[in-house]
Design a protein around this motif. Structure first.
Motif, short mmCIF file in Angstrom:
data_model
loop_
_atom_site.label_atom_id
_atom_site.label_comp_id
_atom_site.label_asym_id
_atom_site.label_seq_id
_atom_site.Cartn_x
_atom_site.Cartn_y
_atom_site.Cartn_z
N GLU A 148 4.91 3.28 -7.45
CA GLU A 148 5.58 4.17 -6.24
C GLU A 148 5.71 5.50 -6.64
N TYR A 208 11.20 1.23 -3.53
CA TYR A 208 11.60 0.90 -2.08
C TYR A 208 12.60 -0.39 -2.05
N ASP A 250 1.92 2.61 -3.71
CA ASP A 250 2.61 2.79 -2.53
C ASP A 250 2.43 4.41 -2.24
N ILE A 267 2.98 -5.16 2.37
CA ILE A 267 3.60 -5.69 0.64
C ILE A 267 3.23 -7.07 0.54
N SER A 326 3.44 2.37 4.18
CA SER A 326 4.13 1.95 5.60
C SER A 326 3.92 2.89 6.60
N LEU A 366 11.91 7.71 7.57
CA LEU A 366 11.49 9.08 7.23
C LEU A 366 10.03 9.40 7.97
N LEU A 368 6.33 0.61 14.18
CA LEU A 368 6.33 -0.22 12.67
C LEU A 368 4.80 -0.40 12.37
N GLY A 369 4.42 -0.16 11.33
CA GLY A 369 3.28 -0.55 10.82
C GLY A 369 2.92 -0.31 9.25
N SER A 398 3.90 -4.19 9.60
CA SER A 398 5.02 -3.28 8.98
C SER A 398 4.54 -3.11 7.45
N GLY A 399 5.21 -2.17 7.03
CA GLY A 399 4.74 -1.80 5.52
C GLY A 399 5.38 -3.19 4.66
N MET A 400 6.35 -3.69 4.94
CA MET A 400 6.83 -4.99 4.37
C MET A 400 5.59 -6.16 4.52
N THR A 413 3.22 5.93 0.56
CA THR A 413 3.65 6.34 1.75
C THR A 413 4.57 7.70 1.79
N PHE A 414 5.30 8.14 0.71
CA PHE A 414 5.85 9.36 0.60
C PHE A 414 4.82 10.39 0.77
N THR A 421 4.57 3.32 9.27
CA THR A 421 5.91 3.58 10.28
C THR A 421 6.24 4.93 9.90
N LYS A 422 5.94 5.56 8.74
CA LYS A 422 6.45 6.75 8.40
C LYS A 422 5.56 7.99 8.67
C1 LIG Z 1 9.49 2.21 4.51
C2 LIG Z 1 8.74 1.74 3.63
C3 LIG Z 1 8.24 0.71 3.32
C4 LIG Z 1 8.34 -0.66 4.20
O1 LIG Z 1 7.68 -0.12 5.49
P1 LIG Z 1 8.25 -1.15 6.87
O2 LIG Z 1 7.34 -0.23 7.79
O3 LIG Z 1 9.51 -0.18 7.09
O4 LIG Z 1 8.16 -2.28 6.74
C5 LIG Z 1 7.36 0.44 1.86
N1 LIG Z 1 7.36 1.62 1.20
C6 LIG Z 1 8.05 2.75 1.19
C7 LIG Z 1 7.86 3.86 0.27
C8 LIG Z 1 8.73 2.99 2.55
O5 LIG Z 1 9.10 4.25 2.62
#
Ligand SMILES: *Cc1c(COP(=O)(O)O)cnc(C)c1O
Length: 411
Positions: A161, A118, A190, A98, A212, A344, A224-225, A93-95, A192-193, A214-215
């Protein structure tokens, strides 16, 4: 907006890709040649926990699936290639990603980060690692001078971020990385966005890029990743050691799904961003809306920096309703097409109420200081027809009973 940059990247991981290819090509090919045995075009799912060895420690590159799995390796090489990095690591997961970075710290180390972060990152910083003797300073990283002031002898990480969550603040990555570099501080971004489709933190001086997956990277709200990529070999070895030691790795089926999602990453992101800009402009002119947070709007504080460091503005739009907490919660649950959900980056459009959902773990006084108002709504614009999304939004907004709002205070 600057014309899209050409992504001429070289994957050092994959011999066949030593020629420089662009992002869209790498997203489809890097790390995943056709199967030499069968010609299979889709990379196989190696559903195995362990691998036979010829003699102790003599094997074909894989010994135990926590340490490495071919499907995961294909994903890791792909993620590295699309971020222009030498090395990639995938997490459950993203966590977990982290946590993978934080695990390299020791008691007494100091981390500088932003207050608009986040929620889960905030939680693991303040509830777990600060208990273990890691010190955190939260500053407004949109002001590099504050970052410089916060760095001290024990500072090991600068954690950025951008665009931030949920207020879409823009941090100048290059300016902050320059300050950190002078002090020997490792920079984590980060991404992700933004995704590597329009923001490339390593090229701007970052040391580690975090996702993440996941997004947007997976993009279909079904996995999840997480991921970490870097071009620094020593850093990679440290991170890889803890990836294996902690064991929060993704299974091969999840890796396969993320690889599948990656193939359409930039097509999806392009459409997400286009619809988001339409929606942000619609909201900016709406009488029930107090303010809109979207870096693509000219009046957004970070607009100029975003134009300089990225080729897109993203697909998250936050806005403040002219309503109190109860009415904002009712509004969030009143949509037909948009789903009220955290997360998201998927095909389906989602919305959430950060103060009571994604950022509920952030203390109310911190939320207020950061500017997460009671009426804040975050939209994650999906891939539906934007006209349908706008109609649903208009219907929900027209039913809102407005109240006077308190002006937000920013940190
Ligand atoms: C969702 C998210 C995370 C955590 O990721 P998970 O896959 O939910 O554990 C970390 N940073 C950002 C910016 C996120 O949107």
């Amino acid at each position: 907006m600057a014309p899209p940059r050409e992504h001429t990247l070289t994957s050092t991981q994959d011999k066949e890709l030593e020629v420089a290819y662009r992002l869209d090509t790498l997203a489809i090919h890097a790390g995943q040649p056709n199967d030499p045995g069968t010609g299979a075009v889709a990379f196989p799912i190696y559903q195995t926990s362990t691998f036979g060895q010829e003699e102790p420690n003599v094997h074909k590159g894989f010994c135990y699936a926590r340490t490495g799995n071919p499907t995961r390796k294909a994903l890791e090489d792909n993620l590295a290639a699309i971020e222009g990095a030498r090395f990639g690591l995938a997490y459950a997961s993203g966590m977990a990603a982290i946590n993978g970075v934080l695990a390299t710290l020791r008691s007494g180390d100091h981390v500088v980060s932003t207050c608009d972060l986040y929620g889960g990152a905030w939680r693991i910083f303040t509830k777990l690692y600060s208990k273990l003797g890691i010190e955190f300073s939260f500053v407004d990283t949109t002001k590099p001078a504050l970052v410089e002031q916060a760095i001290k002898k024990t500072t090991k990480l600068l954690w950025l971020e951008t665009p931030s969550n949920p207020l879409l603040k823009i941090t100048d990555i290059a300016a902050c990385a320059k300050i950190a570099k002078k002090a020997g501080v490792t920079v984590v971004v980060d991404n992700t966005f933004a995704t590597p489709v329009f923001q490339r933190p390593l090229e701007l001086g970052a040391d580690i890029v975090l996702h993440s997956t996941t997004k947007y990277i997976n993009g279909h709200s079904d996995v999840l990743g997480g991921a970490l990529v870097t071009s620094d070999e020593k850093l990679h070895e440290d991170l890889k050691f803890f990836q294996n030691a902690i064991g929060a790795v993704p299974g091969p089926q999840d890796c396969f799904l993320i690889l599948r999602g990656l193939k359409t990453l930039s097509l999806r992101v392009e459409r997400h961003c286009k619809s988001a800009e339409r929606i942000a402009r619609f909201l900016a002119g709406h009488k029930k809306v107090a303010r809109v947070y979207f870096p693509g709007l000219e009046e957004h504080e970070g607009h100029a920096i975003q134009k300089k460091q990225a080729t897109g503005f993203g697909a998250i739009v936050s806005f403040e309703l002219k309503a109190d907490v109860a009415e904002s919660k009712r509004f969030a649950g009143s949509f037909k097409l948009w789903t009220l959900a955290e997360s998201l980056g998927g095909a389906k459009s989602l919305l959430c109420h950060p103060p009571t959902m994604t950022h509920a773990s952030v203390e109310p006084e911190v939320r207020r200081k950061v500017g997460i108002a009671d009426g804040l709504i975050r939209l994650a614009v999906g891939l539906e027809d934007v006209e349908d999304l706008l109609e649903d939004l208009e219907t929900a907004l027209s039913a809102v009973r407005t109240t006077r709002r308190r002006a937000p205070v920013t940190c």
